[in-house]
Design an enzyme around this catalytic site. Structure first.
Site, short mmCIF file in Angstrom:
data_model
loop_
_atom_site.label_atom_id
_atom_site.label_comp_id
_atom_site.label_asym_id
_atom_site.label_seq_id
_atom_site.Cartn_x
_atom_site.Cartn_y
_atom_site.Cartn_z
CD GLN A 41 44.07 28.67 27.27
OE1 GLN A 41 44.50 29.67 27.84
NE2 GLN A 41 42.76 28.46 27.11
CE LYS A 141 41.74 36.80 33.43
NZ LYS A 141 41.54 36.51 32.01
CB CYS A 441 12.79 33.33 59.70
SG CYS A 441 13.48 34.99 59.52
N1 3NM Z 1 40.58 32.76 32.49
P1 3NM Z 1 40.26 28.19 38.05
S1 3NM Z 1 39.26 32.75 34.65
C1 3NM Z 1 42.54 31.37 32.97
O1 3NM Z 1 37.60 34.58 32.98
C2 3NM Z 1 41.27 31.98 33.37
O2 3NM Z 1 38.74 34.36 31.18
C3 3NM Z 1 39.49 33.24 33.04
O3 3NM Z 1 40.99 29.14 37.03
C4 3NM Z 1 38.55 34.13 32.35
O4 3NM Z 1 39.66 27.08 37.27
C5 3NM Z 1 40.68 31.86 34.61
O5 3NM Z 1 41.36 27.73 38.95
C6 3NM Z 1 41.19 31.07 35.75
O6 3NM Z 1 39.25 29.02 38.78
C7 3NM Z 1 40.35 29.85 36.05
#
Ligand code: 3NM
Ligand code: MG
Length: 515
Positions: A41, A141, A441
């Site tokens: 993508q 993100k 613990c």
């Molecule tokens: N979308 P990484 S999280 C592009 O939650 C993207 O929809 C997300 O990046 C969603 O693999 C994300 O580096 C980033 O954590 C994922």
């Protein structure tokens, strides 16, 4: 064509300098595809249309060569312009129905979902696959709406299965080599499992994307061998009458193998925990510095994370060690001490549960309820009463073990132990255990020793350690020289040691006391 796509390893691109580090995106993607990425993508939230179209065109040349589909994030116009295989749309992007109308029935259209409602709507609207997330917090993100964890993915997969939708699914967010197998394992149910995982930084952001993709794909393909769901379904009563069949064998194995019990625990109990480990035949190491775990996890032992005194440095150390043990596939026992007491502890529990797989979670009622409540969507009423009765406790440990796909232990006057399929209660122990510090613990330490030598059935291992521990307390408390908590403590260590030695000699009469 659409049906042939292999979603096992799904690459989402990122052109930010921090991730791409000056390399050409097309080269990075080609390497990743060579390594085994089955779907690409193009995601670029900042590039202008001309730039995006040009890079999409170059990417499509490469992906076509390897017969891998190229999807464009958000931009239906770009997908149309370069005639690639489809698009991926988020909840704030173009409507699914409109995208479908523009692209036609043969286009691949994926949709980002983070709730059951969004997932069902996307299925109904004819999405080809769902990108479920955000699973774990990720720097890639940061404006994410919802961190849903394995439990959230599981809930969505369950809802899809219930309506019988045939949609493909991947999850996304913070997935890397340390957690890819456990997210596939923990999120799945007999009805529906993920078809793959989508990643950005673990492939685009590393020096060798091809090697990373190859390793990740092999982890995806072998996850079923690496984590196993218990298959037995014996009832409570059958297990009880079987104590003699497995408890002595497990204790003998601790005695014979002297497993390493790596404790990251609080100052109050360090000495006591080390002595308990020695008494039952394990080899303790009290090492709170996370960097050491990378070496210690290779010694075939187990890790105890006891959150007795939590601070940001300690938490970072726990996470580091947890990931090391997860990668090495060595067991981890988590004791969420005081989990519900402060906001800091609640957040720490959330972080630890997101960062790694915990083979056993052991806590008192309040702690286990906090662990359960961490995923709001699944509270379902158990939290509404102040103390739970026996049926509610049984139901809670079973539900939590089912959700986490691990072993849950709720300690108290009666202890409740479950792996989701088998749940039962242990009524052994003595009030003196509650009159000295740290007994809860150090029980975690005893359990860690049993699990290190008996990973094939973590529930049985936990039960063996708990019975040894609690019956030793009963035997110690009954001694004439024990007058109270002070004299109990050394007597307890003695009896742990004695019962273990006796068991190693084949004398298991003490097990008659199990109830
Ligand atoms: N979308 P990484 S999280 C592009 O939650 C993207 O929809 C997300 O990046 C969603 O693999 C994300 O580096 C980033 O954590 C994922
Ligand atoms: Mg989007």
């Amino acid at each position: 064509m659409k049906g042939d796509i292999d979603y096992s390893l799904y690459l989402v691109t990122d052109s930010t300098p921090a991730i791409l580090k000056g390399r050409d995106l097309v080269d990075v993607v080609e390497a990743a595809v060579k390594g085994g990425v089955g779907c690409v993508q193009l995601r670029d939230k900042t590039g202008d249309t001309a730039e995006l179209t040009s890079i999409a065109r170059r990417l499509h040349e490469v992906t076509r060569k390897y017969r891998v589909p190229l999807l464009i994030n958000d931009r239906v116009d770009v997908a149309l312009a370069v005639r690639c295989e489809g698009v991926h749309i988020g909840q704030d992007d173009m409507e699914l129905a409109v995208a479908r109308q523009l692209l036609g029935p043969d286009a691949v259209i994926g949709v980002t979902v983070s709730t059951v409602e969004e997932a069902l709507r996307a299925c109904e609207g004819g999405a080809d696959y769902l990108g479920i997330g955000t699973v774990y917090a990720t720097a890639t993100k940061t404006n994410t709406k919802n961190i849903i964890g394995a439990a959230g993915v599981q809930e969505i997969l369950g809802a899809i299965a219930e309506v019988g939708a045939s949609v493909q699914t991947v999850c996304i967010g913070g997935i890397d080599e340390s957690n890819v197998q456990r997210i596939l394992y923990q999120s799945g149910s007999p009805q529906k499992a993920l078809d793959g995982v989508a990643l950005v930084s673990a492939i685009v952001g590393v020096p060798d994307p091809e090697a990373a993709a190859r390793n990740l794909l092999s982890l995806v393909k072998t996850h079923a061998d690496s984590y196993k769901t218990p298959t037995r379904t014996e009832s409570d009563t059958v297990i009880r009458s079987d104590f003699g069949l497995f408890v002595p064998a497990i204790i003998k194995k601790i005695h014979g193998n002297t497993p390493l019990s790596h404790n990251m625990t609080n100052l109050v109990v360090q000495n006591f925990a080390a002595n308990v480990a020695l008494a039952i035949g394990a080899s303790p190491i009290m090492a709170n510095y996370g960097e050491e775990a990378a070496d210690l996890c290779k010694l075939g032992g187990s890790l105890v994370i006891n959150m007795g005194s939590v601070d940001p440095v300690g938490l970072a150390n726990y996470v580091k060690a947890l990931k090391a043990y997860n990668i090495a596939r060595q067991p981890v026992v988590f004791d969420p001490v005081g989990a519900g007491a402060t906001a800091v502890r609640r957040a720490a529990v959330k972080t630890i549960m997101a960062e790694g797989y915990l083979d056993v979670i052991k806590g008192n009622e309040g702690e286990i309820r906090t662990v359960w409540g961490n995923h709001e969507a699944q509270q379902r009423g158990v939290d509404s009463s102040s103390t739970l009765d026996t049926d509610q406790k049984t139901a809670l440990v079973a539900a939590l073990a089912t959700r986490e796909k691990n072993v849950i232990i709720m300690t108290g006057k009666s202890d409740f132990v479950s792996d989701g399929q088998r749940t039962f209660r242990i009524d052994n122990g003595h009030e003196y255990l509650g009159a000295v510090t740290g007994t809860g613990c150090v029980l975690g330490t005893a359990i860690s020793a049993a699990i290190a030598v008996y990973e094939e059935d973590k529930l049985e291992a936990a039960v063996a350690a708990m019975l040894l521990f609690e019956i030793a307390a009963e035997v110690a408390a009954a001694r004439a020289d024990v007058k109270g908590p002070g004299t109990f403590l050394p007597a307890f260590l003695d009896e742990l040691y004695n019962l273990r030695q006796a068991t190693a000699r084949g004398e298991v009469g003490w097990l008659q006391r199990a109830k």
